[in-house]
Motif scaffolding. Structure first.
Motif, PDB file in Angstrom:
ATOM      1  N   LYS A   1      11.061 -10.288 -25.258  1.00 10.14           N
ATOM      2  CA  LYS A   1      12.063  -9.274 -25.587  1.00 10.14           C
ATOM      3  C   LYS A   1      12.442  -8.525 -24.321  1.00 10.14           C
TER       4      LYS A   1
ATOM      5  N   GLU B   1      18.829  -4.262 -34.505  1.00  8.93           N
ATOM      6  CA  GLU B   1      18.081  -3.759 -35.653  1.00  8.93           C
ATOM      7  C   GLU B   1      17.950  -2.250 -35.610  1.00  8.93           C
TER       8      GLU B   1
ATOM      9  N   THR C   1       7.234 -14.821 -28.131  1.00  7.90           N
ATOM     10  CA  THR C   1       8.520 -14.127 -28.110  1.00  7.90           C
ATOM     11  C   THR C   1       8.659 -13.318 -26.823  1.00  7.90           C
TER      12      THR C   1
ATOM     13  N   SER D   1      19.817  -2.626 -29.869  1.00  7.56           N
ATOM     14  CA  SER D   1      20.146  -3.986 -29.463  1.00  7.56           C
ATOM     15  C   SER D   1      19.371  -4.366 -28.204  1.00  7.56           C
TER      16      SER D   1
ATOM     17  N   GLU E   1      17.627  -5.958 -39.765  1.00  9.81           N
ATOM     18  CA  GLU E   1      18.423  -6.637 -38.744  1.00  9.81           C
ATOM     19  C   GLU E   1      19.882  -6.606 -39.142  1.00  9.81           C
TER      20      GLU E   1
ATOM     21  N   LYS F   1      20.355 -12.304 -29.162  1.00  7.61           N
ATOM     22  CA  LYS F   1      20.443 -10.852 -29.150  1.00  7.61           C
ATOM     23  C   LYS F   1      19.968 -10.349 -30.509  1.00  7.61           C
ATOM     24  N   GLU F   2      19.073  -9.384 -30.472  1.00  9.30           N
ATOM     25  CA  GLU F   2      18.543  -8.788 -31.684  1.00  9.30           C
ATOM     26  C   GLU F   2      19.181  -7.417 -31.847  1.00  9.30           C
TER      27      GLU F   2
ATOM     28  N   GLU G   1      16.326 -11.125 -27.249  1.00  8.35           N
ATOM     29  CA  GLU G   1      15.106 -11.643 -27.879  1.00  8.35           C
ATOM     30  C   GLU G   1      15.172 -13.161 -27.883  1.00  8.35           C
TER      31      GLU G   1
END
Length: 159
Positions: free
Chosen positions: A52, A5, A50, A61, A118, A2-3, A64
């Protein structure tokens, strides 16, 4: 996977003097669907793929997943990406307890500079440096996947 940022516009080049790292990034997208994007990236001397997912209601949020691949694999995948390549230099700048990644765009996105930080959790406090301007977290037009399709130079006041 989980990203979290936050994303901001950058108002000056003062960050360049503070940067401890600078890396050229070239990337394309195999898929730019709003609910899932698949990015291919060459970052310096490394390749990555990647995936997403769609962002939450605030846009801060999202899912990712990233896997390192060889540069030759990344170059081959870039050949079959959707039209529109992102070319940028990423500067890494330490500001108190956080590292801001500042992307200075080139090509069709020349003139746009965006900073991301982040976080460990969405409500985490961040001290905003003086060279940071408007927050654009969750504004999809600033996503790289969208900048590849509708570059900054094509924007008008309505975008």
């Amino acid at each position: 996977m989980k990203e979290i940022e936050r994303k901001f516009l950058v108002t000056s080049e003062a960050f360049k003097e503070l940067a401890f790292k600078k890396t050229r990034i070239v990337q394309g997208f195999l898929n730019t669907h709003p609910e899932r994007t698949v990015r291919v990236r060459i970052k310096g001397t490394e390749g990555f793929i990647t995936v997403k997912g769609i962002g939450n209601e605030t846009g801060a949020s999202r899912f990712e997943w990233e896997k390192q691949i060889t540069v030759s694999e990344a170059e081959a995948l870039l050949e079959i990406c959707e039209p529109g390549t992102i070319d940028k230099i990423r500067y890494e700048v330490k500001a108190t307890n956080h590292i801001f990644e500042v992307d200075e765009f080139f090509g069709e996105n020349q003139g746009l500079t965006v900073a991301e930080v982040e976080l460990h959790e969405e409500q985490e406090k961040v001290k905003i440096p003086c060279w940071i301007g408007k927050e654009v977290t969750g504004e999809t037009k600033y996503y790289n996947s969208q900048l590849s399709k509708q570059p900054f130079k094509t924007w008008n006041d309505e975008n």
